[in-house]
Design a protein around this motif. Structure first.
Motif, PDB file in Angstrom:
ATOM      1  N   THR A 149      51.744  32.923  44.192  1.00 30.64           N
ATOM      2  CA  THR A 149      52.340  34.088  44.833  1.00 30.64           C
ATOM      3  C   THR A 149      51.506  34.454  46.062  1.00 30.64           C
ATOM      4  N   LYS A 150      52.079  35.301  46.899  1.00 35.40           N
ATOM      5  CA  LYS A 150      51.355  35.714  48.096  1.00 35.40           C
ATOM      6  C   LYS A 150      50.109  36.525  47.738  1.00 35.40           C
ATOM      7  N   THR A 151      50.220  37.381  46.722  1.00 38.73           N
ATOM      8  CA  THR A 151      49.075  38.196  46.319  1.00 38.73           C
ATOM      9  C   THR A 151      47.936  37.330  45.815  1.00 38.73           C
ATOM     10  N   LEU A 152      48.258  36.309  45.027  1.00 41.25           N
ATOM     11  CA  LEU A 152      47.214  35.402  44.524  1.00 41.25           C
ATOM     12  C   LEU A 152      46.661  34.524  45.635  1.00 41.25           C
ATOM     13  N   ALA A 153      47.501  34.143  46.596  1.00 42.18           N
ATOM     14  CA  ALA A 153      47.010  33.362  47.733  1.00 42.18           C
ATOM     15  C   ALA A 153      46.016  34.185  48.544  1.00 42.18           C
ATOM     16  N   LYS A 154      46.324  35.466  48.711  1.00 43.47           N
ATOM     17  CA  LYS A 154      45.429  36.360  49.440  1.00 43.47           C
ATOM     18  C   LYS A 154      44.102  36.507  48.689  1.00 43.47           C
TER      19      LYS A 154
ATOM     20  N   GLU B   6      39.755  44.586  45.849  1.00 44.54           N
ATOM     21  CA  GLU B   6      39.974  43.422  46.702  1.00 44.54           C
ATOM     22  C   GLU B   6      41.420  42.943  46.671  1.00 44.54           C
ATOM     23  N   VAL B   7      42.257  43.536  45.830  1.00 52.44           N
ATOM     24  CA  VAL B   7      43.651  43.095  45.726  1.00 52.44           C
ATOM     25  C   VAL B   7      44.443  43.586  46.931  1.00 52.44           C
ATOM     26  N   TRP B   8      45.238  42.704  47.484  1.00 53.53           N
ATOM     27  CA  TRP B   8      46.098  43.028  48.619  1.00 53.53           C
ATOM     28  C   TRP B   8      47.076  44.126  48.211  1.00 53.53           C
ATOM     29  N   GLY B   9      47.055  45.222  48.940  1.00 59.64           N
ATOM     30  CA  GLY B   9      47.961  46.320  48.653  1.00 59.64           C
ATOM     31  C   GLY B   9      47.325  47.473  47.903  1.00 59.64           C
TER      32      GLY B   9
ATOM     33  N   ARG C 214      42.626  52.862  49.332  1.00 59.49           N
ATOM     34  CA  ARG C 214      41.650  53.817  48.800  1.00 59.49           C
ATOM     35  C   ARG C 214      42.300  54.777  47.809  1.00 59.49           C
ATOM     36  N   ALA C 215      43.481  55.288  48.172  1.00 57.90           N
ATOM     37  CA  ALA C 215      44.156  56.237  47.278  1.00 57.90           C
ATOM     38  C   ALA C 215      44.583  55.550  45.978  1.00 57.90           C
ATOM     39  N   SER C 216      45.107  54.329  46.098  1.00 57.14           N
ATOM     40  CA  SER C 216      45.532  53.586  44.909  1.00 57.14           C
ATOM     41  C   SER C 216      44.344  53.247  44.024  1.00 57.14           C
TER      42      SER C 216
ATOM     43  N   VAL D   8      40.317  42.859  38.764  1.00 58.45           N
ATOM     44  CA  VAL D   8      41.657  42.316  38.996  1.00 58.45           C
ATOM     45  C   VAL D   8      42.307  41.943  37.674  1.00 58.45           C
ATOM     46  N   ALA D   9      41.510  41.428  36.738  1.00 57.80           N
ATOM     47  CA  ALA D   9      42.047  41.079  35.421  1.00 57.80           C
ATOM     48  C   ALA D   9      42.579  42.322  34.708  1.00 57.80           C
ATOM     49  N   ASP D  10      41.892  43.457  34.849  1.00 56.07           N
ATOM     50  CA  ASP D  10      42.373  44.701  34.250  1.00 56.07           C
ATOM     51  C   ASP D  10      43.737  45.090  34.815  1.00 56.07           C
TER      52      ASP D  10
END
Length: 434
Positions: free
Chosen positions: A144-149, A184-187, A190-192, A204-206
């Motif tokens: 996926t794009k998120t995993l590629a990033k 470090e996840v795309w998207g 700071r607020a999220s 990221v695993a969580d």
């Protein structure tokens, strides 16, 4: 074959472009500044090691740069844009489908490549880009794009990987995700991030293992999509055809403060001229423009003022002259002469939304524009600027480029090596015969 998306990213792209044309910069700390030489927007690894942060104001790090012999450059957008086009030309020779995500990042579809060959192909791509353009890159691969990033982030962070990381294998992917902070996840901004940490999500695993329903409640549908993407389910397709833009803006900070109405009118007229160029390039038009200008919050002790107004046109247009008339009207509506010390304006801009194709826009019953005549004039102006350089021909209201006292500063800009004939590097051969 399984779906595979690669994200190719130019390392410290602006700085790398500068290094291509000056090998003496190799191994030296380099930074590139934003408009008006304001903040650091690109840093080499050597500059980062000195503690220079992204967005650091130059006036605060000037002494550090002098002391540590950091090479500092103004932004050279013509050069960076052309180098980006060259790297993407190489990408298209390796993958049939390429989405240009930003000036230094592109997504490639590698689904037709056998899984065991993808890393080798990525290494070949990196080598070819470096050999043909001089730009160093990293490649991240995932379903996926998120995993590629995310894979691209790992490729940059772990030198032992040689600039390539493949997260296609689910078991291997699980090992990586446990140790990466969720920020470090795309998207995830700071607020999220604060909302996720409140839910007990640290890695990221969580996030991958989080129930999508509370994620959707906390982060809207975007958060739910991120979870599915981290689980290997594609929610974001490659955008091979750029979406039609819905809005357009031209905003600039001034190199010096503006206190006179005539100078401000010239500045917004120049912005409107550039806005018209952008709209004509895409075949779009607008029937309203928002004009704004304001003082700077950093000018301590100066009176503050911020102004914004919307001006409606009789019909949708991309004629720079019509746009100039509109923005000047906006200034006329809002300009006020101060009773005391003058307002010192630091920035102005022209913004438009609800763009439509020029041919689809309704015509005005009264006050209709002469599109045929205006279109021919704009086409001639655009042709001259394309041939002799932007700003060669401008409406008088926008002022001659060389005489604009408010124009953006680029005091440390290098030559536009690849787009200006007069600035092409010159090579001389030394005569060794005596």
């Amino acid at each position: 074959m399984s779906r595979a998306i690669a994200l190719v990213d130019g390392n410290s792209f602006y700085c790398s472009c500068e290094r291509v044309f000056d090998p003496r910069l190799t191994g030296v700390p380099v930074i590139v500044l934003s408009n008006n030489d304001g903040c650091a927007i690109a840093r080499t690894a050597e500059a980062k090691a000195l503690g220079i942060k992204m967005g650091a104001p130059y006036f605060l790090i000037r002494d550090l740069c002098r002391r540590e012999k950091v090479r500092v450059f103004s932004s050279n957008y013509a050069l960076y844009g052309d180098m980006s086009a060259r790297t993407n030309a190489v990408y298209r020779s390796f993958a049939p489908d390429v989405e240009i995500y930003s000036i230094d990042e592109s997504f490639l579809d590698l689904s037709d490549v056998r899984e065991r060959d993808r890393v080798a192909l990525a290494r070949d791509l990196r080598s070819t880009v470096r050999r043909w353009t001089g730009i160093p890159t990293c490649v991240g691969i995932g379903p996926t794009k998120t995993l590629a990033k995310l894979a691209n982030h790992i490729a940059k962070s772990v030198p032992e990987l040689g600039g390539v990381c493949d997260l296609s294998d689910e078991a291997e992917r699980a090992l990586w995700l446990v140790g990466i902070p969720v920020g470090e996840v795309w998207g995830v901004g700071r607020a999220s991030l604060s909302k996720l940490q409140a839910l007990g999500v640290d890695t990221v695993a969580d996030l991958r293992d989080l129930d999508p329903r509370p994620a959707r409640k906390a982060l809207t549908v975007v958060g739910e999509r991120i979870i599915h993407e981290l689980r290997g389910r594609a929610c974001l397709a490659l955008e091979l055809v750029p979406a039609r833009r819905k809005g357009c803006a031209v905003t600039r900070s001034f190199s010096s403060r503006i206190t006179e109405r005539a100078v401000l009118e010239q500045a917004v007229a120049a912005h409107a001229t550039r806005l018209g160029e952008k709209l004509r390039r895409d075949g779009l038009a607008t029937d309203q423009v928002t004009v704004f200008y304001h003082t700077s919050e950093h000018d301590r002790g100066d009176p503050m003022r911020s102004v914004s107004t919307v001006v409606h046109l009789p019909e949708a247009t991309n004629d720079s002259l019509a746009l100039i008339r509109a923005v000047r009207l906006g200034v006329a509506r809002t300009w006020r002469e101060p009773a005391g010390a003058p307002w010192r304006y630091s920035k102005a801009g022209v913004i438009t939304t609800d763009l439509v194709p020029l041919t689809d826009g309704p015509r005005a019953l009264f006050g209709a524009l002469d599109r045929e005549r205006g279109g021919a004039l704009m086409a001639a102006m655009d042709a001259c600027n394309a041939r002799f350089g932007r700003g060669s021909v401008v409406p008088a209201r926008a002022g001659l480029v060389a005489k604009r006292t408010w124009s953006t500063k680029f005091e440390m800009r290098t030559p536009r090596y690849t787009t200006r004939l007069a600035e092409v590097p010159t090579v001389c051969a030394e005569n060794t015969q005596a």
